[in-house]
Design a protein around this motif. Structure first.
Motif, PDB file in Angstrom:
ATOM      1  N   PHE A  68     -31.084  18.686 -32.018  1.00 28.43           N
ATOM      2  CA  PHE A  68     -30.860  17.272 -31.222  1.00 28.43           C
ATOM      3  C   PHE A  68     -29.524  17.643 -30.490  1.00 28.43           C
ATOM      4  O   PHE A  68     -28.638  17.844 -30.980  1.00 28.43           O
ATOM      5  CB  PHE A  68     -30.625  16.116 -32.189  1.00 28.43           C
ATOM      6  N   SER A  69     -30.041  17.582 -29.066  1.00 29.01           N
ATOM      7  CA  SER A  69     -28.978  17.942 -28.128  1.00 29.01           C
ATOM      8  C   SER A  69     -28.462  16.749 -27.240  1.00 29.01           C
ATOM      9  O   SER A  69     -29.294  16.086 -26.922  1.00 29.01           O
ATOM     10  CB  SER A  69     -29.050  19.209 -27.175  1.00 29.01           C
ATOM     11  N   LEU A  70     -27.226  16.697 -26.985  1.00 33.15           N
ATOM     12  CA  LEU A  70     -26.715  15.613 -26.190  1.00 33.15           C
ATOM     13  C   LEU A  70     -25.649  16.249 -25.113  1.00 33.15           C
ATOM     14  O   LEU A  70     -24.891  16.884 -25.338  1.00 33.15           O
ATOM     15  CB  LEU A  70     -25.709  14.417 -26.927  1.00 33.15           C
ATOM     16  N   PRO A  71     -26.264  16.031 -23.918  1.00 38.12           N
ATOM     17  CA  PRO A  71     -25.447  16.797 -22.615  1.00 38.12           C
ATOM     18  C   PRO A  71     -24.267  16.045 -22.430  1.00 38.12           C
ATOM     19  O   PRO A  71     -24.346  14.621 -22.549  1.00 38.12           O
ATOM     20  CB  PRO A  71     -26.510  16.829 -21.611  1.00 38.12           C
ATOM     21  N   LEU A  72     -23.123  16.798 -22.181  1.00 39.33           N
ATOM     22  CA  LEU A  72     -21.825  16.172 -21.725  1.00 39.33           C
ATOM     23  C   LEU A  72     -21.888  16.337 -20.381  1.00 39.33           C
ATOM     24  O   LEU A  72     -21.338  17.554 -20.090  1.00 39.33           O
ATOM     25  CB  LEU A  72     -21.076  16.626 -22.631  1.00 39.33           C
ATOM     26  N   ASP A  73     -22.097  15.574 -19.462  1.00 41.11           N
ATOM     27  CA  ASP A  73     -21.983  15.735 -18.154  1.00 41.11           C
ATOM     28  C   ASP A  73     -20.704  15.665 -17.432  1.00 41.11           C
ATOM     29  O   ASP A  73     -20.367  14.631 -16.742  1.00 41.11           O
ATOM     30  CB  ASP A  73     -23.004  14.787 -17.370  1.00 41.11           C
ATOM     31  N   LEU A  74     -19.787  16.469 -18.058  1.00 38.14           N
ATOM     32  CA  LEU A  74     -18.091  16.370 -17.370  1.00 38.14           C
ATOM     33  C   LEU A  74     -18.122  16.407 -15.987  1.00 38.14           C
ATOM     34  O   LEU A  74     -17.505  15.620 -15.394  1.00 38.14           O
ATOM     35  CB  LEU A  74     -17.391  17.375 -18.360  1.00 38.14           C
ATOM     36  N   SER A  75     -18.963  17.310 -15.487  1.00 42.09           N
ATOM     37  CA  SER A  75     -18.646  17.687 -14.026  1.00 42.09           C
ATOM     38  C   SER A  75     -19.404  16.565 -13.156  1.00 42.09           C
ATOM     39  O   SER A  75     -19.203  16.303 -12.094  1.00 42.09           O
ATOM     40  CB  SER A  75     -19.300  18.953 -13.682  1.00 42.09           C
ATOM     41  N   GLY A  76     -20.354  15.802 -13.646  1.00 34.49           N
ATOM     42  CA  GLY A  76     -21.010  14.695 -13.002  1.00 34.49           C
ATOM     43  C   GLY A  76     -22.131  15.372 -12.147  1.00 34.49           C
ATOM     44  O   GLY A  76     -22.793  14.697 -11.370  1.00 34.49           O
ATOM     45  N   THR A  77     -22.394  16.469 -12.339  1.00 35.26           N
ATOM     46  CA  THR A  77     -23.685  17.098 -11.621  1.00 35.26           C
ATOM     47  C   THR A  77     -25.074  16.371 -11.783  1.00 35.26           C
ATOM     48  O   THR A  77     -25.581  15.971 -10.832  1.00 35.26           O
ATOM     49  CB  THR A  77     -23.806  18.558 -11.957  1.00 35.26           C
ATOM     50  N   LEU A  78     -25.220  16.217 -13.222  1.00 34.39           N
ATOM     51  CA  LEU A  78     -26.620  15.402 -13.362  1.00 34.39           C
ATOM     52  C   LEU A  78     -26.478  14.048 -12.711  1.00 34.39           C
ATOM     53  O   LEU A  78     -27.640  13.524 -12.316  1.00 34.39           O
ATOM     54  CB  LEU A  78     -26.838  15.498 -14.928  1.00 34.39           C
ATOM     55  N   ALA A  79     -25.478  13.331 -13.084  1.00 35.33           N
ATOM     56  CA  ALA A  79     -25.530  12.028 -12.456  1.00 35.33           C
ATOM     57  C   ALA A  79     -25.702  12.082 -11.047  1.00 35.33           C
ATOM     58  O   ALA A  79     -26.389  11.162 -10.387  1.00 35.33           O
ATOM     59  CB  ALA A  79     -23.779  11.400 -12.639  1.00 35.33           C
ATOM     60  N   GLU A  80     -25.191  12.947  -9.994  1.00 34.48           N
ATOM     61  CA  GLU A  80     -25.235  13.078  -8.702  1.00 34.48           C
ATOM     62  C   GLU A  80     -26.630  13.307  -8.527  1.00 34.48           C
ATOM     63  O   GLU A  80     -27.302  12.749  -7.557  1.00 34.48           O
ATOM     64  CB  GLU A  80     -24.456  14.163  -7.988  1.00 34.48           C
ATOM     65  N   ARG A  81     -27.571  14.100  -9.244  1.00 33.00           N
ATOM     66  CA  ARG A  81     -28.731  14.369  -8.929  1.00 33.00           C
ATOM     67  C   ARG A  81     -29.492  13.232  -9.290  1.00 33.00           C
ATOM     68  O   ARG A  81     -30.529  12.863  -8.692  1.00 33.00           O
ATOM     69  CB  ARG A  81     -29.382  15.532  -9.927  1.00 33.00           C
ATOM     70  N   VAL A  82     -29.459  12.387 -10.278  1.00 35.84           N
ATOM     71  CA  VAL A  82     -29.974  11.165 -10.603  1.00 35.84           C
ATOM     72  C   VAL A  82     -29.915  10.168  -9.221  1.00 35.84           C
ATOM     73  O   VAL A  82     -30.905   9.566  -8.828  1.00 35.84           O
ATOM     74  CB  VAL A  82     -29.554  10.476 -11.642  1.00 35.84           C
ATOM     75  N   ARG A  83     -28.679  10.105  -8.785  1.00 32.41           N
ATOM     76  CA  ARG A  83     -28.424   9.240  -7.557  1.00 32.41           C
ATOM     77  C   ARG A  83     -29.170   9.770  -6.417  1.00 32.41           C
ATOM     78  O   ARG A  83     -29.685   8.967  -5.689  1.00 32.41           O
ATOM     79  CB  ARG A  83     -26.875   9.363  -7.361  1.00 32.41           C
ATOM     80  N   ALA A  84     -29.277  10.925  -6.321  1.00 32.80           N
ATOM     81  CA  ALA A  84     -30.274  11.517  -5.123  1.00 32.80           C
ATOM     82  C   ALA A  84     -31.552  11.096  -5.381  1.00 32.80           C
ATOM     83  O   ALA A  84     -32.222  10.792  -4.213  1.00 32.80           O
ATOM     84  CB  ALA A  84     -29.988  12.955  -5.101  1.00 32.80           C
ATOM     85  N   ALA A  85     -32.189  11.331  -6.522  1.00 34.06           N
ATOM     86  CA  ALA A  85     -33.546  10.926  -6.785  1.00 34.06           C
ATOM     87  C   ALA A  85     -33.739   9.273  -6.574  1.00 34.06           C
ATOM     88  O   ALA A  85     -34.791   8.963  -6.073  1.00 34.06           O
ATOM     89  CB  ALA A  85     -33.939  11.176  -8.115  1.00 34.06           C
ATOM     90  N   GLN A  86     -32.809   8.480  -6.820  1.00 38.19           N
ATOM     91  CA  GLN A  86     -32.848   6.941  -6.829  1.00 38.19           C
ATOM     92  C   GLN A  86     -33.030   6.686  -5.235  1.00 38.19           C
ATOM     93  O   GLN A  86     -33.232   5.880  -4.680  1.00 38.19           O
ATOM     94  CB  GLN A  86     -31.687   6.418  -7.477  1.00 38.19           C
ATOM     95  N   ALA A  87     -31.962   7.391  -4.578  1.00 37.74           N
ATOM     96  CA  ALA A  87     -32.015   7.244  -3.120  1.00 37.74           C
ATOM     97  C   ALA A  87     -33.261   7.521  -2.275  1.00 37.74           C
ATOM     98  O   ALA A  87     -33.996   6.838  -1.610  1.00 37.74           O
ATOM     99  CB  ALA A  87     -31.056   8.114  -2.330  1.00 37.74           C
TER     100      ALA A  87
END
Length: 462
Positions: free
Chosen positions: A128-147
């Motif tokens: 069971f893995s939980l990613p730690l998006d410390l750099s914010g890379t994954l969050a930026e990709r989500v924002r791009a997909a939302q746009a």
């Protein structure tokens, strides 16, 4: 033993290839038969909406575009795809459960049975893995997909507006064709009466043969013009049916436009709001936002990424001696971009952003041109209608006087035809000027970003 095992392994691909059927071994495979194609396409050939039994108004056409336009339905499916891509991208930020199982059966030596049970190995792991998006890379990709999802929803609005604009154009083109056909029928009837009269006067010797020939030529041209107008009318009906979702060949009837539309004095208000209300611009703006987030994600992807979580493993060399372990893990991955792939991706995104910015500038210029051109057409049509209204009485009287002079032998057949043509042009302009003015206002407000259905409500408000 080792050589035999290697030989068996080498024979497996050859045996598999030989076992393939002719259908699977060929490059093209076997496509559907004609009957299968017909079965697949028969349900799709039906019109989205049933043919209307009564005449339809422009309001009915514009309101019903959501239920019958196929181009709009295509964009709706693209919106669903964009929504799914947001969920797929967001899943990288959520906890994930991974399960793997590996079973190995070891063959006995020569002369023994097929498999040795106590040599079977079972390996099982669950993490069971939980990613730690410390750099914010994954969050930026989500924002791009939302746009991009927002861009897809705006594209749906753009497509809806475009289909309604196509309905408006087909509607007024059909009205204009009907009006011109009425004028053409009137002109043909007049020329037929005139031809009968001039032939009688030719026998009486009061006109020349050339006068008869001139009327015959004019009548032939008028009949050809009527045929062209009938073709134009049919094209307008088909265009209307296509946009509305009716059967393409149905002889759809429409309710006449009775509203008087006045062309605006200036196009400046529409130019001012075009930059903020036109959804075509919004699509490109959201695309710029998506590219910005993609670039930020690419820039941050060179930072280390971490993941934590518990893990359960089971390892057994025999069924009687299992090993069950529970542990926690911390994993780290880092891409320093030594090969330059991320840097190249960033350069590509910068170029894409510059391209979209140029497209925005070009679109704004085209919108301005469309607004000014539509406004000019509306003003011109309104002025032509006023002139035709003032000139109709004079043209009618001139045609009557020329007819009297022709009977008296003072005027020629050419004079009569010119008077008839001038009267026909005046009638045609008067009949179509209102439609062209209304169409110009619709197109001007559409270019500024207004939905044609909203424009209809504004123009028909009491």
């Amino acid at each position: 033993m080792t050589r035999r095992l290697m030989g068996l392994l080498l024979l497996v691909p050859l045996i598999t290839a030989c076992a393939l059927s002719d259908e699977l071994a060929s490059t093209t495979g076997t496509g559907p038969t004609a009957a299968a194609r017909e079965e697949m396409t028969a349900p799709l050939a039906r019109a989205p909406r049933s043919a209307p039994a009564a005449a339809v108004s422009l309001g009915d056409l514009l309101s019903g575009v959501d239920g019958g336009n196929l181009d709009l339905e295509v964009v709706r499916q693209q919106v669903l795809q964009a929504s799914s891509r947001v969920d797929q991208t967001r899943s990288a930020l959520l906890p994930n459960l991974g399960v793997s199982t590996d079973v190995t059966l070891v063959a006995r030596r020569t002369g023994q049975g097929a498999f040795k049970g106590d040599r079977a190995t079972l390996r099982f792991s669950a993490g069971f893995s939980l990613p730690l998006d410390l750099s914010g890379t994954l969050a930026e990709r989500v924002r791009a997909a939302q746009a991009r999802y927002r861009a897809a929803t705006v594209t749906e609005e753009v497509t809806r507006r475009e289909q309604r604009a196509a309905l408006v154009l087909a509607y007024f083109n059909l009205l204009e064709a009907d009006a011109l056909l009425d004028v053409s029928e009137s002109t043909i009837s007049q020329l037929e009466r005139e031809l009968s009269d001039v032939r009688a006067r030719l026998e009486a010797g009061t006109v020349r043969r050339s006068d008869v020939l001139s009327v015959e030529v004019a009548l032939g041209e008028a009949r050809q013009r009527r045929l062209e107008l009938e073709t134009t009318r049919q094209e307008s009906v088909r265009a209307l049916n296509m946009a509305a979702g009716y059967p393409v060949g149905h002889p759809t009837r429409i309710v006449a436009w009775t509203q008087r539309v006045v062309a605006p004095v200036s196009a400046l208000p529409e130019l001012d709001r075009a930059r903020t209300t036109n959804p075509e611009v919004d699509v490109l703006v959201e695309t710029l936002v998506a590219i910005s987030h993609d670039r930020e994600a690419a820039d941050r992807s060179t930072s280390p990424s971490l993941a934590i979580g518990p893990q359960l493993t089971y390892d057994s060399t025999t069924a009687l001696n299992p090993n069950l372990n529970g542990n926690a893990f911390l994993s780290m991955s880092w891409n320093p971009d030594l090969n330059g792939r991320v840097a190249a991706e960033i350069r590509e995104l910068d170029a894409s952003r510059a391209e979209v910015e140029v497209r925005v500038r070009s679109l704004l210029r085209h919108i301005e041109d469309r607004i000014l051109a539509a406004h000019r057409r509306a003003v011109e049509s309104e002025a032509a209608g006023r002139v035709a209204s003032d000139s109709l009485a004079q043209a009618t009287e001139n045609q009557r006087v020329i007819q009297e002079q022709l009977k008296a032998g003072v005027a020629t057949g050419r004079d009569s035809l010119e008077a008839e043509a001038a009267l026909a042009r005046t009638r045609a302009t008067l009949s179509t000027a209102g439609y062209r003015t209304a169409l110009g206002v619709f197109q001007m407000r559409f270019a500024a970003g207004e939905d044609p259905l909203d424009t209809l409500k504004v123009l028909t408000a009491p």
